[in-house]
Write a protein that holds these residues in place. Structure first.
Motif, short mmCIF file in Angstrom:
data_model
loop_
_atom_site.label_atom_id
_atom_site.label_comp_id
_atom_site.label_asym_id
_atom_site.label_seq_id
_atom_site.Cartn_x
_atom_site.Cartn_y
_atom_site.Cartn_z
N GLU A 265 -59.30 -54.95 11.66
CA GLU A 265 -59.33 -54.45 10.29
C GLU A 265 -59.27 -55.62 9.29
O GLU A 265 -59.99 -55.63 8.30
CB GLU A 265 -58.15 -53.49 10.03
CG GLU A 265 -58.30 -52.12 10.70
CD GLU A 265 -57.86 -52.10 12.17
OE1 GLU A 265 -57.55 -53.17 12.74
OE2 GLU A 265 -57.84 -51.00 12.75
N GLN A 266 -58.40 -56.59 9.56
CA GLN A 266 -58.31 -57.76 8.68
C GLN A 266 -59.59 -58.60 8.74
O GLN A 266 -60.06 -59.13 7.74
CB GLN A 266 -57.10 -58.62 9.05
CG GLN A 266 -55.77 -57.97 8.68
CD GLN A 266 -54.58 -58.69 9.29
OE1 GLN A 266 -54.67 -59.26 10.38
NE2 GLN A 266 -53.45 -58.66 8.59
N THR B 53 -56.15 -58.82 13.02
CA THR B 53 -56.62 -57.56 13.58
C THR B 53 -58.10 -57.40 13.26
O THR B 53 -58.63 -58.10 12.39
CB THR B 53 -55.87 -56.37 12.96
OG1 THR B 53 -56.17 -56.35 11.56
CG2 THR B 53 -54.36 -56.52 13.14
N THR C 21 -67.41 -54.29 16.47
CA THR C 21 -66.23 -54.97 17.00
C THR C 21 -66.18 -54.71 18.50
O THR C 21 -66.45 -53.60 18.96
CB THR C 21 -64.93 -54.43 16.38
OG1 THR C 21 -64.82 -53.03 16.64
CG2 THR C 21 -64.91 -54.65 14.88
N TYR D 32 -65.07 -48.48 0.33
CA TYR D 32 -64.21 -49.62 0.68
C TYR D 32 -64.87 -50.94 0.27
O TYR D 32 -64.20 -51.83 -0.25
CB TYR D 32 -63.88 -49.63 2.18
CG TYR D 32 -63.02 -50.81 2.56
CD1 TYR D 32 -61.69 -50.89 2.15
CD2 TYR D 32 -63.54 -51.88 3.28
CE1 TYR D 32 -60.91 -51.98 2.45
CE2 TYR D 32 -62.76 -52.98 3.60
CZ TYR D 32 -61.45 -53.03 3.18
OH TYR D 32 -60.67 -54.12 3.48
N ASP E 216 -56.44 -53.55 3.62
CA ASP E 216 -57.19 -53.74 4.86
C ASP E 216 -58.21 -52.63 5.05
O ASP E 216 -58.03 -51.51 4.56
CB ASP E 216 -56.24 -53.74 6.08
CG ASP E 216 -55.54 -55.08 6.25
OD1 ASP E 216 -55.88 -56.01 5.48
OD2 ASP E 216 -54.68 -55.20 7.13
N PHE E 217 -59.25 -52.96 5.76
CA PHE E 217 -60.23 -51.96 6.17
C PHE E 217 -59.56 -50.93 7.09
O PHE E 217 -58.63 -51.26 7.83
CB PHE E 217 -61.35 -52.69 6.90
CG PHE E 217 -62.36 -51.78 7.51
CD1 PHE E 217 -63.30 -51.15 6.72
CD2 PHE E 217 -62.35 -51.54 8.88
CE1 PHE E 217 -64.23 -50.31 7.30
CE2 PHE E 217 -63.28 -50.70 9.45
CZ PHE E 217 -64.23 -50.08 8.65
N GLU E 218 -60.02 -49.68 7.03
CA GLU E 218 -59.58 -48.70 8.04
C GLU E 218 -60.79 -48.13 8.73
O GLU E 218 -61.75 -47.73 8.07
CB GLU E 218 -58.79 -47.56 7.37
CG GLU E 218 -57.39 -47.97 6.96
CD GLU E 218 -56.69 -46.86 6.20
OE1 GLU E 218 -56.87 -45.68 6.57
OE2 GLU E 218 -55.99 -47.17 5.22
N PHE E 219 -60.74 -48.09 10.05
CA PHE E 219 -61.88 -47.55 10.80
C PHE E 219 -62.04 -46.07 10.46
O PHE E 219 -61.06 -45.35 10.31
CB PHE E 219 -61.65 -47.69 12.30
CG PHE E 219 -62.00 -49.05 12.80
CD1 PHE E 219 -63.32 -49.41 13.00
CD2 PHE E 219 -61.00 -49.97 13.07
CE1 PHE E 219 -63.64 -50.68 13.46
CE2 PHE E 219 -61.32 -51.24 13.52
CZ PHE E 219 -62.63 -51.59 13.72
N LYS F 32 -62.26 -57.04 6.71
CA LYS F 32 -61.99 -57.32 5.30
C LYS F 32 -62.47 -58.73 4.94
O LYS F 32 -63.16 -58.94 3.93
CB LYS F 32 -60.50 -57.17 5.02
CG LYS F 32 -60.09 -57.55 3.61
CD LYS F 32 -58.66 -57.14 3.28
CE LYS F 32 -57.64 -58.10 3.87
NZ LYS F 32 -56.29 -57.90 3.31
#
Lengths: 245, 245
Positions: free
Chosen positions: B171-172, B169, B199, B219, A240-243, B175
């Motif tokens: 984050e998802q 979420t 967001t 990322y 997953d992406f992380e802020f 992605k």
């Protein structure tokens, strides 16, 4: 609309086409878009068409020399000495048909354009794959660009780009094409089952192996369902992406 | 070309846009296509644009009321009482800009059309997401159709359709959007990094969380490489086709 893919593998050629034609969304029909000419020990030619149906049917009829008496029919495609010559014949025929109906009589709002994929092998030549444009000219697939798509090409392209491998078996290639067709069919109402499939083994110089994937085909249903699940799992596996903190 | 996606989740809204503009393939530039208006405790509005750059820049300038003295600038967007009213203001502005340049002066071969995605929340209203057409009218996302794409939409659509889940979420969702953008960027030269991301958490009524994904973002590279591998594995897991006996 339409979706057809012709693909070059080390072991030969694979073709897949849908069968839906539409003139508006309330005039939907099923027509074959894949055609085959072959003579054992001499040649095999497979053609797939996208675009105006009147144009593509006229082209196929002319290639079949249906304007002649049945006894005299010797399609010049069957006399072409090379795949390049065959592509030239088809390109010229396509260009002529479009010109005939475009310049005379009542005008249509739409163009009569069509695009054709031709693949096959003649005599001692290598198997070759061409994309033929409405202008009559054509390009040939190479191992840098080993497949051609016509019609509604975009939805099904990412998986082809990612998963194509020239060493694939025919079985794997058919699976790949089914995934690509599934993505397209899910996104565009004008592309639909049944699908026509043909595989031609390099050097065999005999009829391509052909079959039709019906609307209720169990393997296609397996691909459709399995691919949704597999894609979801592949997506979950990605981190997953992380802020940024 | 352009690729922008606005997506509605249970927890709020997510926006992603690329930054490439092109006028022919030899005139390529980077321009921001995502714009934000917000006032804490009152509203947050995010706009993304696709289409003619002169049109979209004029629309954004007018929405900012840049034709007025800096002291008098009180964008009417900031005064709109509902998201519906905000969408109407943007639609009217868009339609007027297109009309101004389309009907007067030298004629261009291309149209000046543009399409806009608007998402946000005003006061006690729910978060809402709109797609605004060049004609000035608009449609709103619902939980049946929870995201809008503008620009080069086709390559990145299959994965959105398959993997979207309203309970994701942020984050998802980021992605998922990166996978969708990756497929598009791989297929179309006119869509490219850097990407802008925003967001907005439902009910927060404050500025959206915004950041830019640079060309060398680690990322994004992980998603690009990881997705290729994951897709290949997902494909391998599917059972191969078997020829009918």
């Amino acid at each position: 609309m339409t979706y057809c893919v012709g693909m070059m593998l080390n072991r030969g050629l694979v073709f897949m086409s849908d069968t839906r034609t539409n003139s508006g969304i309330d005039n939907i029909n099923t027509f074959r878009k894949m055609f085959n000419w072959s003579r054992d020990g001499d040649r095999n030619l497979t053609v797939m068409t996208a675009g105006n149906l009147a144009t593509t049917q006229a082209v196929v009829s002319l290639l079949d020399e249906r304007s002649k008496d049945p006894a005299d029919r010797q399609p010049s495609l069957m006399a072409a000495k090379s795949m390049f010559q065959a592509a030239t014949i088809i390109g010229d025929t396509l260009k002529e048909v479009i010109a005939t109906y475009a310049d005379t009589g009542p005008r249509s709002d739409t163009t009569f354009n069509a695009t054709i994929i031709l693949g096959g092998q003649i005599g001692e030549g290598e198997p070759r794959l061409f994309m033929i444009y409405p202008e009559g000219n054509f390009i040939e697939a190479t191992f840098d660009t080993p497949f051609f798509q016509i019609g509604e090409t975009k939805y099904g392209r990412p998986i082809l780009v990612r998963a194509y491998d020239p060493n694939m078996t025919f079985e794997q290639a058919i699976k790949l094409l089914m995934v690509s067709f599934d993505s397209t069919i899910k996104a565009n109402l004008s592309v639909s089952l049944p699908l026509d499939v043909a595989t031609y083994a390099a050097g065999s110089l005999c009829a391509a192996r052909q079959f039709r994937v019906a609307a209720e085909d169990p393997y296609f249903a397996e691909v459709t369902n399995g691919w949704g699940d597999a894609l979801q799992k592949a997506f979950d596996v990605l981190p997953d992406f992380e802020f940024p903190k």
